[in-house]
Design a protein around this motif. Structure first.
Motif, short mmCIF file in Angstrom:
data_model
loop_
_atom_site.label_atom_id
_atom_site.label_comp_id
_atom_site.label_asym_id
_atom_site.label_seq_id
_atom_site.Cartn_x
_atom_site.Cartn_y
_atom_site.Cartn_z
N GLY A 186 0.79 -1.23 0.00
CA GLY A 186 0.00 0.00 0.00
C GLY A 186 0.81 1.27 0.00
O GLY A 186 0.25 2.36 0.04
N ALA A 187 2.15 1.14 -0.04
CA ALA A 187 2.99 2.34 0.01
C ALA A 187 2.78 3.23 -1.21
O ALA A 187 2.82 4.46 -1.11
N LEU A 188 2.54 2.63 -2.36
CA LEU A 188 2.38 3.41 -3.59
C LEU A 188 1.04 4.11 -3.67
O LEU A 188 0.87 5.05 -4.45
N SER A 189 0.08 3.68 -2.87
CA SER A 189 -1.26 4.29 -2.92
C SER A 189 -1.31 5.60 -2.17
O SER A 189 -2.30 6.35 -2.27
N GLN A 190 -0.27 5.90 -1.39
CA GLN A 190 -0.24 7.14 -0.63
C GLN A 190 0.08 8.30 -1.57
O GLN A 190 1.00 8.22 -2.37
N SER A 191 -0.67 9.38 -1.46
CA SER A 191 -0.36 10.59 -2.23
C SER A 191 0.54 11.48 -1.39
O SER A 191 1.65 11.09 -1.06
N CYS A 192 0.08 12.64 -1.03
CA CYS A 192 0.87 13.50 -0.15
C CYS A 192 0.72 13.00 1.29
O CYS A 192 -0.39 12.98 1.83
N GLY A 193 1.82 12.60 1.88
CA GLY A 193 1.77 12.11 3.25
C GLY A 193 1.55 13.20 4.28
O GLY A 193 1.42 12.91 5.47
N ASN A 194 1.53 14.45 3.81
CA ASN A 194 1.27 15.60 4.68
C ASN A 194 2.15 15.60 5.93
O ASN A 194 1.66 15.41 7.04
N PRO A 195 3.46 15.80 5.77
CA PRO A 195 4.34 15.84 6.94
C PRO A 195 4.12 17.05 7.83
O PRO A 195 4.53 17.05 8.99
N MET A 196 3.49 18.10 7.30
CA MET A 196 3.23 19.29 8.10
C MET A 196 1.98 19.10 8.94
O MET A 196 0.86 19.13 8.45
N GLN A 197 2.18 18.89 10.23
CA GLN A 197 1.06 18.70 11.16
C GLN A 197 0.88 19.92 12.04
O GLN A 197 0.48 19.82 13.20
N THR A 198 1.19 21.07 11.50
CA THR A 198 1.03 22.33 12.22
C THR A 198 0.82 23.43 11.19
O THR A 198 0.72 23.16 9.99
N THR A 199 0.75 24.67 11.65
CA THR A 199 0.52 25.76 10.71
C THR A 199 1.76 26.00 9.85
O THR A 199 2.87 25.61 10.22
N GLU A 200 1.56 26.65 8.72
CA GLU A 200 2.66 26.91 7.81
C GLU A 200 3.73 27.77 8.46
O GLU A 200 4.92 27.50 8.29
N MET A 201 3.33 28.78 9.22
CA MET A 201 4.31 29.65 9.87
C MET A 201 5.10 28.91 10.93
O MET A 201 6.33 29.07 11.04
N GLN A 202 4.42 28.09 11.72
CA GLN A 202 5.13 27.32 12.74
C GLN A 202 6.08 26.31 12.10
O GLN A 202 7.20 26.11 12.58
N ALA A 203 5.63 25.68 11.02
CA ALA A 203 6.49 24.73 10.32
C ALA A 203 7.72 25.43 9.76
O ALA A 203 8.84 24.89 9.81
N PHE A 204 7.53 26.62 9.21
CA PHE A 204 8.65 27.40 8.69
C PHE A 204 9.66 27.69 9.80
O PHE A 204 10.87 27.52 9.61
N CYS A 205 9.18 28.11 10.95
CA CYS A 205 10.06 28.45 12.07
C CYS A 205 10.80 27.22 12.60
O CYS A 205 11.98 27.29 12.95
N ILE A 206 10.10 26.08 12.63
CA ILE A 206 10.73 24.85 13.11
C ILE A 206 11.86 24.42 12.19
O ILE A 206 12.98 24.12 12.65
N GLU A 207 11.60 24.39 10.89
CA GLU A 207 12.64 23.98 9.94
C GLU A 207 13.80 24.99 9.92
O GLU A 207 14.96 24.61 9.77
N LEU A 208 13.48 26.26 10.07
CA LEU A 208 14.52 27.29 10.15
C LEU A 208 15.39 27.08 11.38
O LEU A 208 16.62 27.10 11.31
N LEU A 209 14.75 26.87 12.53
CA LEU A 209 15.49 26.66 13.78
C LEU A 209 16.34 25.41 13.72
O LEU A 209 17.52 25.43 14.10
N PHE A 210 15.77 24.32 13.22
CA PHE A 210 16.51 23.06 13.15
C PHE A 210 17.69 23.18 12.20
O PHE A 210 18.76 22.61 12.45
#
Length: 239
Positions: A134-158
């Motif tokens: 079933g791995a191929l049946s997945q489309s976007c796994g949606n790794p962002m489980q928070t708001t876009e701004m928070q995700a931006f800050c997290i990736e920037l900080l990391f």
């Protein structure tokens, strides 16, 4: 089967890198391009497979242990390669490599990201292991489980934390440095993996979540391309 697959990828890449050094020694740019492509392919392919093992019990201990172990193996086997467009920016900024060489390496990294994704899709289609079903049946796994701004800050900080650590451990014995870097990456994955995936590598992000970039290009390019690149430039500016 998944562990055997990843081990096979690492052995094959190791042989290809050795052959490349022998045959393309006199062609510096081509050699650098091919080596960077093979190295990034290894990281992207193995990480794609690791993502399928994220739900293996006990969670999250199994995933974190595998992350640490394979990060150490990558560090030991891929010496001399950055496998990260953000890491290539530093020698370009400092004049260590030319802009043309840096562009070639970044191109190799994204090419490897696409090739690794295609290769893993082929492997998953064979359904050799239970996680592949079933791995191929997945489309976007949606790794962002928070708001876009928070995700931006997290990736920037990391990205800032990771790149700053890389600079600070340059003088450490390589045998210990790979373990320090692997421990840091594992800690960052534990801290933010459930929010953004804690990737801080534009090429790897594209390989893992290509479908997400197709669906929401602006959002994902902002979080997974611009944020880590901005973090790298901040480190270069203050240092």
């Amino acid at each position: 089967a998944s562990l055997l697959l990843m081990a096979s990828i690492m052995v094959t890449v190791g042989l290809c890198r050795r052959l490349t050094r022998r045959r393309l020694r006199s062609h510096q740019r081509l050699c650098a391009f091919v080596l960077e492509m093979f190295s990034t392919f290894q990281i992207c392919a193995c990480t794609n497979e690791l993502c399928l093992l994220g739900n293996v019990e006990p969670k999250p201990h199994t995933a974190l242990t595998l992350t640490y172990g394979f990060t150490v193996l990558h560090g030991l086997t891929l010496t001399g390669s950055t496998c990260n467009p953000c890491g290539t920016l530093q020698p370009m900024w400092g004049g260590g490599i030319s802009v043309k060489m840096g562009g070639l390496k970044i191109g190799a990294q994204f090419m490897a990201a696409v090739l690794a994704r295609m290769f893993m899709h082929f492997i998953w289609s064979l359904e050799m292991a239970e996680p592949h079903f079933g791995a191929l049946s997945q489309s976007c796994g949606n790794p962002m489980q928070t708001t876009e701004m928070q995700a931006f800050c997290i990736e920037l900080l990391f990205s800032v934390v990771f790149q700053l650590t890389i600079l600070r451990v340059e003088s450490v014995n390589p045998k210990y440095k790979v373990h320090l870097i692997a421990l840091l990456i594992t800690m960052l994955v534990y801290a933010g993996g459930n929010l953004t995936g804690a990737i801080f590598n534009p090429a790897l992000a594209f390989s893992l979540h290509a479908n997400c970039f197709y669906d929401k290009f602006l959002s994902y390019s902002l979080v997974y391309w611009i944020a880590p690149s901005l973090g790298k430039f901040l480190i270069l500016y203050v240092s």
